[in-house]
Design a protein around this motif. Structure first.
Motif, PDB file in Angstrom:
ATOM      1  N   ARG A   1       0.844  -1.197   0.000  1.00 45.00           N
ATOM      2  CA  ARG A   1       0.000   0.000   0.000  1.00 45.00           C
ATOM      3  C   ARG A   1       0.878   1.246   0.000  1.00 45.00           C
ATOM      4  O   ARG A   1       1.867   1.325   0.735  1.00 45.00           O
ATOM      5  N   ALA A   2       0.505   2.215  -0.819  1.00 46.92           N
ATOM      6  CA  ALA A   2       1.130   3.537  -0.819  1.00 46.92           C
ATOM      7  C   ALA A   2       0.159   4.492  -0.129  1.00 46.92           C
ATOM      8  O   ALA A   2      -0.836   4.908  -0.733  1.00 46.92           O
ATOM      9  N   PRO A   3       0.394   4.834   1.143  1.00 52.00           N
ATOM     10  CA  PRO A   3      -0.583   5.629   1.882  1.00 52.00           C
ATOM     11  C   PRO A   3      -0.557   7.101   1.499  1.00 52.00           C
ATOM     12  O   PRO A   3       0.456   7.619   1.011  1.00 52.00           O
ATOM     13  N   ALA A   4      -1.670   7.767   1.717  1.00 55.19           N
ATOM     14  CA  ALA A   4      -1.757   9.219   1.636  1.00 55.19           C
ATOM     15  C   ALA A   4      -1.658   9.762   3.055  1.00 55.19           C
ATOM     16  O   ALA A   4      -2.365   9.290   3.951  1.00 55.19           O
ATOM     17  N   THR A   5      -0.771  10.723   3.278  1.00 53.44           N
ATOM     18  CA  THR A   5      -0.534  11.257   4.625  1.00 53.44           C
ATOM     19  C   THR A   5      -0.637  12.780   4.606  1.00 53.44           C
ATOM     20  O   THR A   5      -0.565  13.398   3.539  1.00 53.44           O
ATOM     21  N   PRO A   6      -0.812  13.420   5.777  1.00 45.80           N
ATOM     22  CA  PRO A   6      -0.961  14.875   5.813  1.00 45.80           C
ATOM     23  C   PRO A   6       0.257  15.600   5.246  1.00 45.80           C
ATOM     24  O   PRO A   6       1.399  15.194   5.471  1.00 45.80           O
ATOM     25  N   GLY A   7      -0.006  16.659   4.503  1.00 43.87           N
ATOM     26  CA  GLY A   7       1.067  17.469   3.942  1.00 43.87           C
ATOM     27  C   GLY A   7       0.490  18.599   3.106  1.00 43.87           C
ATOM     28  O   GLY A   7      -0.111  18.350   2.069  1.00 43.87           O
TER      29      GLY A   7
ATOM     30  N   MET B   1       3.183   5.127 -12.543  1.00 45.38           N
ATOM     31  CA  MET B   1       4.322   4.335 -12.065  1.00 45.38           C
ATOM     32  C   MET B   1       3.999   3.693 -10.719  1.00 45.38           C
ATOM     33  O   MET B   1       4.304   2.510 -10.489  1.00 45.38           O
ATOM     34  N   LEU B   2       3.383   4.452  -9.835  1.00 46.91           N
ATOM     35  CA  LEU B   2       3.069   3.924  -8.510  1.00 46.91           C
ATOM     36  C   LEU B   2       2.023   2.817  -8.591  1.00 46.91           C
ATOM     37  O   LEU B   2       2.106   1.819  -7.872  1.00 46.91           O
TER      38      LEU B   2
ATOM     39  N   GLY C   1       0.512  -3.618  -9.682  1.00 47.42           N
ATOM     40  CA  GLY C   1       1.069  -4.524 -10.676  1.00 47.42           C
ATOM     41  C   GLY C   1       0.383  -4.386 -12.007  1.00 47.42           C
ATOM     42  O   GLY C   1      -0.764  -3.937 -12.091  1.00 47.42           O
ATOM     43  N   GLU C   2       1.091  -4.723 -13.069  1.00 41.20           N
ATOM     44  CA  GLU C   2       0.516  -4.699 -14.410  1.00 41.20           C
ATOM     45  C   GLU C   2       1.011  -5.928 -15.152  1.00 41.20           C
ATOM     46  O   GLU C   2       2.129  -5.928 -15.685  1.00 41.20           O
ATOM     47  N   PRO C   3       0.227  -7.028 -15.131  1.00 42.32           N
ATOM     48  CA  PRO C   3      -1.150  -7.139 -14.626  1.00 42.32           C
ATOM     49  C   PRO C   3      -1.209  -7.124 -13.100  1.00 42.32           C
ATOM     50  O   PRO C   3      -0.193  -7.256 -12.422  1.00 42.32           O
ATOM     51  N   ALA C   4      -2.427  -6.956 -12.566  1.00 44.53           N
ATOM     52  CA  ALA C   4      -2.629  -6.893 -11.125  1.00 44.53           C
ATOM     53  C   ALA C   4      -2.032  -8.126 -10.446  1.00 44.53           C
ATOM     54  O   ALA C   4      -2.190  -9.253 -10.920  1.00 44.53           O
ATOM     55  N   GLY C   5      -1.360  -7.866  -9.336  1.00 44.14           N
ATOM     56  CA  GLY C   5      -0.711  -8.935  -8.592  1.00 44.14           C
ATOM     57  C   GLY C   5       0.776  -9.039  -8.867  1.00 44.14           C
ATOM     58  O   GLY C   5       1.521  -9.625  -8.075  1.00 44.14           O
ATOM     59  N   ASN C   6       1.216  -8.459  -9.981  1.00 49.18           N
ATOM     60  CA  ASN C   6       2.636  -8.500 -10.343  1.00 49.18           C
ATOM     61  C   ASN C   6       3.340  -7.260  -9.798  1.00 49.18           C
ATOM     62  O   ASN C   6       3.865  -6.438 -10.533  1.00 49.18           O
TER      63      ASN C   6
END
Length: 313
Positions: free
Chosen positions: A92-98, A270-271, A277-282
């Motif tokens: 997971r790439a989280p979103a954080t305060p900024g 890119m993220l 993943g492309e495909p999902a899971g990769n």
């Protein structure tokens, strides 16, 4: 009319950097206080950098979507929105305060530190530091995983074309978008891999930094997933100014990712490829050893707009 002057987003890599992420305080006065600081930022940088001109002190300011409307009385840039969390099956790439980013860099850390002190003092009561990272340039431009970082950054006119907004959003031409993420590395697990396994995760050789040929490059390696090429052969690039950081006593080691782009959709794609993943899971194999703990998107206004920030119109 002369072309707008960009901030120092195209400045070369340096040995030291401080990344400051601020969150604006509540209250009507916070926005005006930040505006005043942004208008004076160039002067503050010159005052500090003049003492050691060979230190090449620069400072780039980025403004988040939530803060934009409190700082400026003008429409948001076309691509400015809150950072969108990316959730894959495993990572997971989280979103954080900024709300405000200051990317301060120089050949000497003392220059960065002095400017950081002046800026945070000016913002007292209006913004609090949400995150602070002191980056350093490691051996041979390598990250703490042992690989050269930023080899594929574009150069020359391609660099400008990849980073600077043009006629597609003429009101903000000369600006840029920047996405930042702080990654923490599990170096114990990473170092338990053989060099060959590490190279397969990255997609480059470790010793001489050569990209693997396509017939050997795994589809889930970092290079494969962060290289964006359209069906017609057009490649979409960003400029990375990543830096290692760490706290030895705490056992904290990481990479501060900072990617400048003309269109934030390039970095966002890119993220997605890395985390979903492309495909999902990769997903990106490197994420099995590197955890994203922050995530923010900012617009970097051209210097002319920043210098006039005290006039909110």
């Amino acid at each position: 009319m002369p072309a707008p002057t960009p901030q120092a987003v195209l400045a070369p890599l340096t040995e030291s950097a401080i990344f400051l992420t601020f969150r604006l305080a509540d209250g009507d006065d916070a926005g005006s206080q930040v505006r005043d600081l942004l208008a004076d930022l160039g002067g503050l940088r010159r005052s500090v950098g003049f003492r050691i001109p060979e230190g090449d002190l620069t400072c780039v300011a980025g403004i988040g979507a939530r803060a934009w409307d409190r700082i400026f009385d003008r429409p948001r840039p076309a691509g400015l929105h809150p950072f969108r969390e990316v959730v894959g099956a495993t990572h997971r790439a989280p979103a954080t305060p900024g709300d405000l980013l200051l990317h301060i860099r120089a050949h000497r850390l003392d220059l960065c530190f002095e400017l950081a002190q002046l800026v945070t003092g000016r913002l007292a009561g209006a913004a609090v530091v949400e995150d602070e990272v002191h980056g350093f340039r490691s051996f041979d431009q390598r990250d703490l995983l042992g690989f050269v970082d930023g080899t594929e950054n574009p150069e020359g006119e391609e660099r400008r074309a990849a980073v600077l907004v043009g006629d597609e959003d003429a009101s903000y031409a000369g600006g840029s978008y920047v996405i930042t993420q702080k990654y923490l590395h599990d170096l114990t697990a990473w170092k338990a891999l053989s060099v060959e396994q590490q190279e397969l995760a990255i997609g480059r050789s470790k010793a001489d930094d050569i990209e693997m040929p396509d017939d050997r490059k795994p589809s889930n390696c970092h290079v494969a997933l962060t290289t964006l090429v359209d069906a017609d052969g057009t490649e979409h690039a960003i400029v990375r100014d990543n830096m290692p950081f760490g706290r030895v006593g705490a056992g904290e080691y990481g990479t501060y990712f900072i990617g400048y782009a003309r269109d934030p959709a390039v970095t966002e794609r890119m993220l997605r490829r890395m985390f979903v993943g492309e495909p999902a899971g990769n997903h990106d194999r490197v994420l099995d050893f590197s955890t994203a703990v922050t995530g923010n998107l900012y617009f970097v206004p051209p210097a002319d707009l920043l210098d006039g920030a005290a006039d909110p119109s």
